[in-house]
Structures are given as structure tokens and as C-alpha cells.
Design an enzyme around this catalytic site. Structure first.
Site, PDB file in Angstrom:
ATOM      1  N   ARG A 155       0.813  -1.218   0.000  1.00 13.53           N
ATOM      2  CA  ARG A 155       0.000   0.000   0.000  1.00 13.53           C
ATOM      3  C   ARG A 155       0.851   1.274   0.000  1.00 13.53           C
ATOM      4  NH1 ARG A 155      -3.400  -2.210   5.065  1.00 13.53           N
ATOM      5  NH2 ARG A 155      -1.445  -3.338   5.294  1.00 13.53           N
ATOM      6  N   LYS A 190       8.659  -1.068   3.268  1.00 13.37           N
ATOM      7  CA  LYS A 190       7.994  -0.136   4.188  1.00 13.37           C
ATOM      8  C   LYS A 190       8.807   0.177   5.448  1.00 13.37           C
ATOM      9  CE  LYS A 190       4.091  -1.468   6.308  1.00 13.37           C
ATOM     10  NZ  LYS A 190       2.617  -1.623   6.429  1.00 13.37           N
ATOM     11  N   THR A 206       1.359 -12.560   8.945  1.00 17.92           N
ATOM     12  CA  THR A 206       2.036 -12.260  10.215  1.00 17.92           C
ATOM     13  C   THR A 206       2.247 -13.520  11.071  1.00 17.92           C
ATOM     14  OG1 THR A 206      -0.147 -11.551  11.002  1.00 17.92           O
ATOM     15  CG2 THR A 206       1.388  -9.820  10.398  1.00 17.92           C
ATOM     16  N   GLY A 226      -7.684  -4.897  12.674  1.00 16.32           N
ATOM     17  CA  GLY A 226      -8.362  -6.060  13.222  1.00 16.32           C
ATOM     18  C   GLY A 226      -9.161  -5.644  14.450  1.00 16.32           C
ATOM     19  N   ALA A 246      44.163  42.511  -4.831  1.00 16.37           N
ATOM     20  CA  ALA A 246      42.898  42.138  -5.475  1.00 16.37           C
ATOM     21  C   ALA A 246      43.156  41.691  -6.909  1.00 16.37           C
ATOM     22  CB  ALA A 246      41.944  43.327  -5.451  1.00 16.37           C
TER      23      ALA A 246
HETATM   24  C1  UD1 Z   1      -2.044  -6.082  11.126  1.00 13.44           C
HETATM   25  C2  UD1 Z   1      -2.975  -6.985  11.945  1.00 13.44           C
HETATM   26  C3  UD1 Z   1      -4.221  -6.189  12.347  1.00 13.44           C
HETATM   27  C4  UD1 Z   1      -3.825  -4.944  13.119  1.00 13.44           C
HETATM   28  C5  UD1 Z   1      -2.826  -4.134  12.307  1.00 13.44           C
HETATM   29  C6  UD1 Z   1      -2.286  -3.000  13.168  1.00 13.44           C
HETATM   30  C7  UD1 Z   1      -2.734  -9.288  11.128  1.00 13.44           C
HETATM   31  C8  UD1 Z   1      -3.316 -10.342  10.278  1.00 13.44           C
HETATM   32  N1  UD1 Z   1      -3.380  -8.130  11.153  1.00 13.44           N
HETATM   33  O1  UD1 Z   1      -2.681  -5.774   9.908  1.00 13.44           O
HETATM   34  O2  UD1 Z   1      -5.067  -7.002  13.157  1.00 13.44           O
HETATM   35  O3  UD1 Z   1      -4.971  -4.196  13.421  1.00 13.44           O
HETATM   36  O4  UD1 Z   1      -1.707  -4.930  11.896  1.00 13.44           O
HETATM   37  O5  UD1 Z   1      -1.443  -2.166  12.445  1.00 13.44           O
HETATM   38  O6  UD1 Z   1      -1.732  -9.519  11.768  1.00 13.44           O
HETATM   39  N2  UD1 Z   1       4.741  -8.832   7.906  1.00 13.44           N
HETATM   40  C9  UD1 Z   1       5.721  -9.781   7.762  1.00 13.44           C
HETATM   41  N3  UD1 Z   1       5.453 -10.881   6.995  1.00 13.44           N
HETATM   42  C10 UD1 Z   1       4.260 -11.075   6.384  1.00 13.44           C
HETATM   43  C11 UD1 Z   1       3.269 -10.087   6.550  1.00 13.44           C
HETATM   44  C12 UD1 Z   1       3.528  -8.980   7.324  1.00 13.44           C
HETATM   45  O7  UD1 Z   1       6.824  -9.656   8.293  1.00 13.44           O
HETATM   46  O8  UD1 Z   1       4.108 -12.096   5.713  1.00 13.44           O
HETATM   47  C13 UD1 Z   1       5.063  -7.624   8.724  1.00 13.44           C
HETATM   48  C14 UD1 Z   1       5.020  -6.345   7.916  1.00 13.44           C
HETATM   49  O9  UD1 Z   1       6.314  -6.041   7.400  1.00 13.44           O
HETATM   50  C15 UD1 Z   1       4.553  -5.316   8.913  1.00 13.44           C
HETATM   51  C16 UD1 Z   1       3.760  -6.119   9.937  1.00 13.44           C
HETATM   52  O10 UD1 Z   1       4.078  -7.486   9.727  1.00 13.44           O
HETATM   53  O11 UD1 Z   1       5.624  -4.671   9.541  1.00 13.44           O
HETATM   54  C17 UD1 Z   1       2.266  -5.899   9.822  1.00 13.44           C
HETATM   55  O12 UD1 Z   1       1.851  -6.237   8.518  1.00 13.44           O
HETATM   56  P1  UD1 Z   1       0.730  -5.430   7.741  1.00 13.44           P
HETATM   57  O13 UD1 Z   1       0.556  -6.037   6.400  1.00 13.44           O
HETATM   58  O14 UD1 Z   1       0.982  -3.995   7.821  1.00 13.44           O
HETATM   59  O15 UD1 Z   1      -0.553  -5.818   8.635  1.00 13.44           O
HETATM   60  P2  UD1 Z   1      -1.957  -5.089   8.652  1.00 13.44           P
HETATM   61  O16 UD1 Z   1      -2.730  -5.486   7.464  1.00 13.44           O
HETATM   62  O17 UD1 Z   1      -1.762  -3.656   8.888  1.00 13.44           O
HETATM   63 CA    CA Z   2       0.054  -2.398   9.213  1.00 11.59          CA
END
Ligand code: UD1
Ligand code: CA
Length: 461
Positions: free
Chosen positions: A15, A22, A78, A139, A421
Site C-alpha cells: 500500500r 515499508k 504475520t 483487526g 585584489a
Molecule cells: C495487522 C494486523 C491487524 C492490526 C494491524 C495494526 C494481522 C493479520 N493483522 O494488519 O489485526 O490491526 O496490523 O497495524 O496480523 N509482515 C511480515 N510478513 C508477512 C506479513 C507482514 O513480516 O508475511 C510484517 C510487515 O512487514 C509489517 C507487519 O508485519 O511490519 C504488519 O503487517 P501489515 O501487512 O501492515 O498488517 P496489517 O494489514 O496492517
Molecule cells: Ca500495518
């Protein structure tokens, strides 16, 4: 009990629509993830583990050997990210503090408070949550009729009534390390997204273990940065937070909303900062200095009572009571002595000056060592570059450099020297000498009388 931190930093940040991953994207000129690591280093955490994946070399380049790395080869969510740290943390006794890499605003006192609360409440899992008026994208924290947390539901999987829940997951968790890996292994793939959600750990654990939330008061701090608008919101918050700290510590700021001060900048009492000024990196501004308006200072030291106006100072030092600007540019280890004047349209690069030296207008000093009480006339230049290499200029004390003098480096100018100068100086000048290196003036008498006038004027005569 050992305390581990686990930073989830493998995601792409789709995004964001940026080239940089990021977590490497800067907030007030510093990568997001550096804030997190710096604060963790000051907290009660014993070991920091970062989960890297997408463009991991960029992230590893930023953090170096300050953390232990675990790699998530494919970004499958995550929950999957946490499991990627099994090689480092599985089966270890202790408490794990999980943080997303896109949440740079949490300071270490809050981190420690959360760790203490987890212990004092005797929780197995603490979910850090916050109240959001517009919870979109987060979430939602779901509770049963007794108020106990039973799960977290992602926005996309929420039914209409769940969408109205204002308590949201911050993605910060404190959890018993052994239980974390035991339950992370049980997380099922989310059918809609095809990802393993760490959030599912709540529904998996709540029946047999003590799961609670800790609601943080200021939702801005635990806001996740997902896009460039989020970056600007975080920067605004951080700017206000940092500026307020300085103002309460005796720094005057005019129009503080236009002033940007980096997280690591040290500013002493009695300093004044004027509008549209950016001070970042490892900069120190000493007592009574005035900086701005319209100035940029990076990785520099500005000594007591110095004044910088409408100027750029990069990796340089400005001595006490020295004035710089308007429109001066100091860079690449320019070290300016005390009581100097570096004036209008003056550039100084990799040079040092002694006390009381003055370069007031239109001057270039590069690769020069300049003594004290030197006066540079308007337009004087150290000619440091021969097209291939840079050369040194050395100037002694009490030297007067006339206007429009070129000093062709390498060259040495002694003490108490005068340079006429317009001279282009190619030879060293001994102490006490006057150097004149230009053509002698010839006056052609009665030149105008004998001048052959153009035809048109002749005919009028
Ligand atoms: C996540 C939470 C959501 C919460 C929000 C808060 C989950 C499924 N959702 O959503 O409940 O409200 O954060 O900001 O956890 N990352 C990895 N590997 C991956 C995916 C993500 O390392 O495979 C890392 C990303 O780099 C990032 C963090 O995890 O730093 C969060 O990932 P992001 O995709 O931003 O999660 P959200 O959709 O915001
Ligand atoms: Ca996030």
C-alpha cells in the site's frame, strides 16, 4: 526470565507504493525500523530478533549487527512471519514482545510499561489494543458477553456488527515464548486472503490460557503506517512531540509547525529556531545559538551563540559566535572557528578556519586550512580542482586576501600576508609578503580624443 523482542519486518508494504520496503521508509529522515530498534535497546528487552524477507538486504543494511535476523522467504502473513523465527526462539523460556515494523512511534517507557503490565496481570498473552473512532483497516477485538477477549477479526472478515467495534488490534503482543510457538504452529491459513494471521492466536489460546488486552491511551502511537498518508500523519505527530520536548526544555521555536527536528538531535537551553528549518541526524546545537529561518542542518555541531540564517550545513561544525548566511553552504567537514563570519553565497567544503576569520561574500573555500584573523575579499576562490585531482590550500594567520583572488592549489600562504585584489596566485607566499599576481595597469592618455568615432556620429558633427 529472558525478554525477547520480535519485529515483523518482512512484508512488502504494497500500500506504500514505494521502492523502499515499508520498514525502511524514513520518518523525519530516519528509517521507521530504526526507531523501533533504538527504543527496544533502551527498554528491558534482552534480545532483539527481526524477521526480514522482502528486500531484506536493505533492512539488514540499516540495522547491521544490532539485532538477530530470521528470514521469512515468502510473505505468507504475520502468523507465518512469527514461525520463521522458530530457528532462533522456539522452545526458549521467556517472554516475547512482538511488534510490527510499521509502528515507529512507541517510546521505550511505554514498552517497559507493557512488559510490566503483562507480568503483573499474570497473562499468558497480552494484546495491546487501542480505541479508534474510525477503525477501518484494523483487526477488531472481539469479546464474549463477560467482556473476555475471544478473538481478533480482520476488517475483511468482519460482519456488520463487528465492523462497529472500536477497539482494535495494534499488532503488539506480549506472550509467553513457548506458548507463542506452540500456538503459532496451529494457525490455519485464512481462506479469503491465503495468509496465516497471527491474530488467530487469540482464539486459539483464550480458552486454556489467560488472554487480556492492554488498551493504550493514545491511538496515534500504536497506529500502523500502511501508506504515504500514514507517513505524513506519523511525521506530524512525531514533529509535535519532539518540538514540544525541546520547547519545554528551554528552546524557543517560532512557528514550530514548520520546524522539523530529528529524533537524535540535541538542542541546549536558550537556543532559538526560526521557521522552515530542518535539523536532523546526529546534530548538536549548543546554548544560545540561533538557527533559521529556512535552514537545513544535518549531522553537524553548532556551537554557543552561533547564528545560521537561510543556509545549509551538512556534516560540519560552526564555532561559537560565528554567523553563517544568508545563503551559505557548509559541507563535507567544514570546521569553522569561533567568531567567524561566513556570509552571503559562500560555500565551504572540507576546510577549517581559525578564530576571527571572515569570508563575507561570494567565496569558495575547498580543501583549505585557514588560520585565524584571515579576511577573504569578495569573490576569492581556492582553486582546488585541476580537472583530475583535488589539492590543498594552506593559509596562515592574519592574512588579507583581496577581492577576486584565485589561489591555485596546491599552495601555501604564510602569516601576515597581503594578496592584491584580482591576483591569480600560483606560487607559495612567504610570511609578511605582499603578493601581486596580475598584469600591471596601462593608462593610454587622450585615448578618447583620438578615438575613431562611428560614421553615424561623424555625419552629425
Ligand atoms: C495487522 C494486523 C491487524 C492490526 C494491524 C495494526 C494481522 C493479520 N493483522 O494488519 O489485526 O490491526 O496490523 O497495524 O496480523 N509482515 C511480515 N510478513 C508477512 C506479513 C507482514 O513480516 O508475511 C510484517 C510487515 O512487514 C509489517 C507487519 O508485519 O511490519 C504488519 O503487517 P501489515 O501487512 O501492515 O498488517 P496489517 O494489514 O496492517
Ligand atoms: Ca500495518
Amino acid at each position: 526470565m529472558k525478554k525477547y523482542a520480535l519485529i515483523l519486518a518482512a512484508g512488502k508494504g504494497t500500500r506504500m507504493r514505494t521502492e523502499l520496503p515499508k520498514v525502511a521508509f524514513p520518518i523525519l529522515k530516519k528509517p521507521m525500523i530504526s526507531y523501533i530498534v533504538e527504543n527496544l535497546e533502551k527498554s528491558a528487552i534482552d534480545e532483539i530478533v527481526a524477521i526480514v524477507g522482502h528486500k531484506k538486504e536493505v533492512v539488514m543494511d540499516i540495522l547491521g549487527d544490532r539485532v538477530t535476523y530470521a528470514t521469512q522467504e515468502e510473505q505468507l502473513g504475520t502468523g507465518h512471519a512469527v514461525l520463521s523465527a522458530a530457528s532462533v526462539l522456539d522452545n526458549k523460556e521467556g517472554t516475547t514482545f512482538i511488534l510490527p515494523g510499521d509502528m515507529p512511534l512507541m517510546e521505550y517507557p511505554l514498552m517497559d510499561k507493557l512488559l510490566r503490565a503483562h507480568e503483573e496481570m499474570g497473562n499468558d498473552l497480552t494484546v495491546v489494543s487501542m480505541m479508534m473512532d474510525y477503525p477501518k483497516g484494523y483487526g477488531r477485538i472481539v469479546r464474549d458477553e463477560y467482556g473476555s477477549v475471544t478473538g481478533i477479526v480482520e476488517e475483511n472478515d468482519c460482519n456488520e456488527s463487528q465492523k462497529l467495534i472500536k477497539e482494535v488490534n495494534s499488532s503488539v503482543y506480549i506472550v509467553d515464548n513457548k506458548l507463542l510457538f506452540k500456538y503459532a504452529k496451529k494457525i490455519q491459513k485464512n481462506v479469503r486472503k491465503g495468509e496465516y494471521y497471527l491474530t488467530d492466536i487469540v482464539s486459539l489460546m483464550h480458552q486454556d490460557h489467560k488472554v487480556n488486552t492492554f488498551v493504550v491511551r493514545n491511538p496515534l502511537i500504536t497506529m500502523g503506517i500502511n501508506d504515504l498518508y500514514g507517513v505524513s500523519v506519523a511525521e506530524k505527530y512525531l514533529r509535535d512531540f519532539i518540538n514540544k520536548g525541546h520547547m519545554l526544555a528551554g528552546v524557543s521555536m517560532i512557528n514550530p509547525e514548520t520546524i522539523t527536528i530529528g529524533h537524535n538531535v540535541i538542542i541546549e537551553e536558550g537556543v532559538w529556531i526560526y521557521p522552515n528549518t530542518t535539523i536532523t541526524g546526529n546534530t548538536v546545537i549548543k546554548k544560545g545559538a540561533h538557527v533559521g529561518p529556512n535552514s537545513e542542518i544535518v549531522d553537524s555541531i553548532i556551537y554557543e551563540h552561533a547564528e545560521i540564517r537561510h543556509s545549509i550545513v551538512l556534516e560540519s561544525e560552526v564555532g561559537a559566535y560565528t554567523t553563517v548566511g544568508p545563503f551559505a553552504h557548509l559541507r563535507n567537514h567544514a570546521v569553522i572557528g569561533a567568531h567567524n563570519r561566513i556570509g552571503n553565497f559562500v560555500e565551504v567544503k572540507k576546510s577549517t578556519t581559525g578564530e576571527n576569520t571572515k569570508a563575507a561574500h561570494l567565496i569558495y573555500l575547498g580543501d583549505a586550512t585557514v588560520g585565524k584573523n584571515v579576511n577573504f575579499g569578495c569573490g576569492s576562490v581556492t582553486v582546488n580542482y585541476d580537472g583530475i585531482k583535488k589539492h590543498q590550500t594552506t593559509i596562515g594567520d592574519d592574512v588579507f586576501v583581496g577581492c577576486n583572488v584565485n589561489l591555485i592549489a596546491p599552495i601555501k600562504v604564510g602569516d601576515n600576508v597581503f594578496i592584491a585584489a584580482g591576483s591569480t596566485v600560483t606560487e607559495d607566499i612567504p610570511n609578511g609578503a605582499l603578493a601581486i599576481a596580475r598584469n600591471k595597469q596601462i593608462n593610454k592618455e587622450d585615448y578618447s580624443k583620438n578615438l575613431i568615432k562611428p560614421k553615424s556620429e561623424k555625419s552629425e558633427m
